[in-house]
Design an enzyme around this catalytic site. Sequence first.
Site, PDB file in Angstrom:
ATOM      1  N   ASP A 129     -81.489  72.276  64.804  1.00 27.76           N
ATOM      2  CA  ASP A 129     -82.026  72.068  63.459  1.00 27.76           C
ATOM      3  C   ASP A 129     -81.796  70.616  63.083  1.00 27.76           C
ATOM      4  OD1 ASP A 129     -82.530  74.760  63.251  1.00 27.76           O
ATOM      5  OD2 ASP A 129     -80.745  75.199  62.064  1.00 27.76           O
ATOM      6  N   ARG A 179     -90.159  71.146  66.796  1.00 27.34           N
ATOM      7  CA  ARG A 179     -90.548  71.956  65.636  1.00 27.34           C
ATOM      8  C   ARG A 179     -90.714  70.984  64.469  1.00 27.34           C
ATOM      9  NH1 ARG A 179     -85.624  74.440  63.370  1.00 27.34           N
ATOM     10  NH2 ARG A 179     -85.749  76.149  64.841  1.00 27.34           N
TER      11      ARG A 179
HETATM   12  P1  FDA Z   1     -94.449  74.031  51.041  1.00 26.43           P
HETATM   13  O1  FDA Z   1     -93.085  73.860  50.521  1.00 26.43           O
HETATM   14  O2  FDA Z   1     -95.517  73.060  50.700  1.00 26.43           O
HETATM   15  O3  FDA Z   1     -94.913  75.507  50.862  1.00 26.43           O
HETATM   16  C1  FDA Z   1     -96.193  75.992  51.207  1.00 26.43           C
HETATM   17  C2  FDA Z   1     -96.326  77.397  50.659  1.00 26.43           C
HETATM   18  O4  FDA Z   1     -95.456  78.263  51.382  1.00 26.43           O
HETATM   19  C3  FDA Z   1     -95.884  77.540  49.193  1.00 26.43           C
HETATM   20  O5  FDA Z   1     -96.935  77.299  48.322  1.00 26.43           O
HETATM   21  C4  FDA Z   1     -95.404  78.978  49.156  1.00 26.43           C
HETATM   22  O6  FDA Z   1     -96.515  79.835  49.020  1.00 26.43           O
HETATM   23  C5  FDA Z   1     -94.808  79.171  50.520  1.00 26.43           C
HETATM   24  N1  FDA Z   1     -93.352  78.896  50.528  1.00 26.43           N
HETATM   25  C6  FDA Z   1     -92.737  77.799  51.017  1.00 26.43           C
HETATM   26  N2  FDA Z   1     -91.402  77.888  50.887  1.00 26.43           N
HETATM   27  C7  FDA Z   1     -91.171  79.064  50.282  1.00 26.43           C
HETATM   28  C8  FDA Z   1     -90.007  79.727  49.855  1.00 26.43           C
HETATM   29  N3  FDA Z   1     -88.789  79.206  50.020  1.00 26.43           N
HETATM   30  N4  FDA Z   1     -90.156  80.937  49.254  1.00 26.43           N
HETATM   31  C9  FDA Z   1     -91.362  81.503  49.082  1.00 26.43           C
HETATM   32  N5  FDA Z   1     -92.521  80.906  49.456  1.00 26.43           N
HETATM   33  C10 FDA Z   1     -92.428  79.715  50.047  1.00 26.43           C
HETATM   34  N6  FDA Z   1     -85.991  71.898  57.209  1.00 26.43           N
HETATM   35  C11 FDA Z   1     -85.148  70.928  57.660  1.00 26.43           C
HETATM   36  O7  FDA Z   1     -84.911  69.957  56.955  1.00 26.43           O
HETATM   37  N7  FDA Z   1     -84.550  71.056  58.892  1.00 26.43           N
HETATM   38  C12 FDA Z   1     -84.828  72.097  59.724  1.00 26.43           C
HETATM   39  O8  FDA Z   1     -84.296  72.169  60.841  1.00 26.43           O
HETATM   40  C13 FDA Z   1     -85.730  73.101  59.281  1.00 26.43           C
HETATM   41  N8  FDA Z   1     -86.049  74.177  60.051  1.00 26.43           N
HETATM   42  C14 FDA Z   1     -87.061  75.017  59.678  1.00 26.43           C
HETATM   43  C15 FDA Z   1     -87.525  76.008  60.544  1.00 26.43           C
HETATM   44  C16 FDA Z   1     -88.617  76.790  60.199  1.00 26.43           C
HETATM   45  C17 FDA Z   1     -89.133  77.818  61.170  1.00 26.43           C
HETATM   46  C18 FDA Z   1     -89.233  76.615  58.922  1.00 26.43           C
HETATM   47  C19 FDA Z   1     -90.427  77.451  58.525  1.00 26.43           C
HETATM   48  C20 FDA Z   1     -88.754  75.677  58.057  1.00 26.43           C
HETATM   49  C21 FDA Z   1     -87.661  74.886  58.396  1.00 26.43           C
HETATM   50  N9  FDA Z   1     -87.185  73.912  57.522  1.00 26.43           N
HETATM   51  C22 FDA Z   1     -86.302  72.968  57.994  1.00 26.43           C
HETATM   52  C23 FDA Z   1     -87.589  73.901  56.086  1.00 26.43           C
HETATM   53  C24 FDA Z   1     -88.760  72.956  55.844  1.00 26.43           C
HETATM   54  O9  FDA Z   1     -88.345  71.612  55.944  1.00 26.43           O
HETATM   55  C25 FDA Z   1     -89.348  73.158  54.438  1.00 26.43           C
HETATM   56  O10 FDA Z   1     -88.380  72.859  53.479  1.00 26.43           O
HETATM   57  C26 FDA Z   1     -89.856  74.575  54.181  1.00 26.43           C
HETATM   58  O11 FDA Z   1     -90.513  75.082  55.303  1.00 26.43           O
HETATM   59  C27 FDA Z   1     -90.825  74.595  52.974  1.00 26.43           C
HETATM   60  O12 FDA Z   1     -91.947  73.835  53.254  1.00 26.43           O
HETATM   61  P2  FDA Z   1     -93.340  74.439  53.743  1.00 26.43           P
HETATM   62  O13 FDA Z   1     -93.690  73.717  55.002  1.00 26.43           O
HETATM   63  O14 FDA Z   1     -93.264  75.885  53.904  1.00 26.43           O
HETATM   64  O15 FDA Z   1     -94.398  73.947  52.695  1.00 26.43           O
END
Ligand code: FDA
Length: 305
Positions: A129, A179
Site C-alpha cells: 500500500d 495499483r
Molecule cells: P472518488 O472519491 O472520486 O469516488 C468516486 C465515487 O465512488 C463516489 O462518487 C462514490 O459514489 C464512490 N465512493 C468513493 N469512496 C467511497 C466511500 N468511501 N464510500 C462510499 N462510496 C464511495 N489510497 C492510498 O492513498 N493508498 C493506497 O494504498 C490505497 N489503496 C487502495 C486500494 C483500493 C483497491 C482502492 C479502491 C482504494 C485504495 N486507496 C488507497 C484509496 C484511494 O486513494 C481513494 O481515496 C479512494 O479509492 C476514493 O477514491 P475513488 O477513486 O473511489 O474516487
Amino acid sequence: MRTLLLWMARNSWLKSRLPKMRFVRRAVRRFMPGEDVDAAFAAAAPLATAGQGIQFTRLGENLTSLEEADEVAAHYQAVLDRSATLPRPVEISIKPTQLGLDIDRAVCLRHLEALAKRAEEIGTWLWLDMEGSPYVEPTIALYEQLKANHRTVGIALQAYLRRTPADLRRLLPLEPGVRLVKGAYDEPAEIAYRHKSEVDGAFQSLALILAESARDSRTRCVLGTHDSGLVERIATFADAAGVPRDRLQVHMLFGIRVKELERLAAAGYPAYTLIAYGEHWYPWYMRRLAERPENVFFALRQLLP
Ligand code: FDA
C-alpha cells in the site's frame, strides 16, 4: 469536511476514544466484515465463488515496536498458508509501516521478502500500500528491491501526487504490478493536486500509460477506484489503443459500489475486492469517511435506535 476528517484520523485523543463508541463500531461494519481474519474469509467466500479475485489487508499502521511487526508478519504468513488451500489464493496488501518501516528498514524488508517468497510459492501476490508522502520514496525503494527477486509483487501509486508520472516511468522497466489510486491522505498543494478534476485527469493519463505497458509486457495494470465514470473513460481509450479487457483490472474496497464491480466483471475486466479487517481500524475508517462526506451522515444515523 475532508480536511477535518483527515485531521481526526491523525488525532490521538480521538483515536483512543471514538472506536469505543457503539455507533461508530456499528457504522464501520459497512466497510469491514469484522475485526478478525475469519470474518474476512467468510466475506470473501461468496465473492470468490462469483469469480472475483480477493485481497486482504489487516488494518494497522505506524507500529512502535519490532515485536508488533513480527506479529503482523506471522499473521500474514498464516493467512497465506490458509489461503493456499483455496482454489484461488487471496492476495495480501500491506502498509510498510505495519512491518516496522519507521523503526528498522532492514527488518521491514526481511519480513516483506519472506512474505513475497511465500506468496510467489502459492501462486498469489503481495501488494505494498502507499501511505502519506514521507513514505513514498522509501516504499518505492523497498518495492524495487523486492521486485528484483520476486515476480508477483505490486505497489500502489497515488495519482494526486505531482511526482507520480516520474515514479511510474521509473518503475515501468521492471514490468511492475501497479495499483493506481487517487490518494487518501491530506497532502499540501506543493506536492499534490487538490481538486477532483485535476486528480481525475492525472489518474486518467497515468492509467493509459500503465494500460499500454500491460498490453506489451507482463506489467499488471490495476485501477483501484470506485469512480465508474473514470473507469469507463479509461476503458474506452484503452480499447482504442488495443489493450485487451483482461489486461485492465479494477479493484474496489469491500462494501463500496458492489454492483458496479459486478458489472465490470461481467463486461470482461478482472475484478477484485480488497477486504480490510482488524482491530486498528480507526484512521483507515476516517479516511473512508473523508472520501465521501455522505458516509458521515450514515455513521451519525447509527446513533438512532
Ligand atoms: P472518488 O472519491 O472520486 O469516488 C468516486 C465515487 O465512488 C463516489 O462518487 C462514490 O459514489 C464512490 N465512493 C468513493 N469512496 C467511497 C466511500 N468511501 N464510500 C462510499 N462510496 C464511495 N489510497 C492510498 O492513498 N493508498 C493506497 O494504498 C490505497 N489503496 C487502495 C486500494 C483500493 C483497491 C482502492 C479502491 C482504494 C485504495 N486507496 C488507497 C484509496 C484511494 O486513494 C481513494 O481515496 C479512494 O479509492 C476514493 O477514491 P475513488 O477513486 O473511489 O474516487
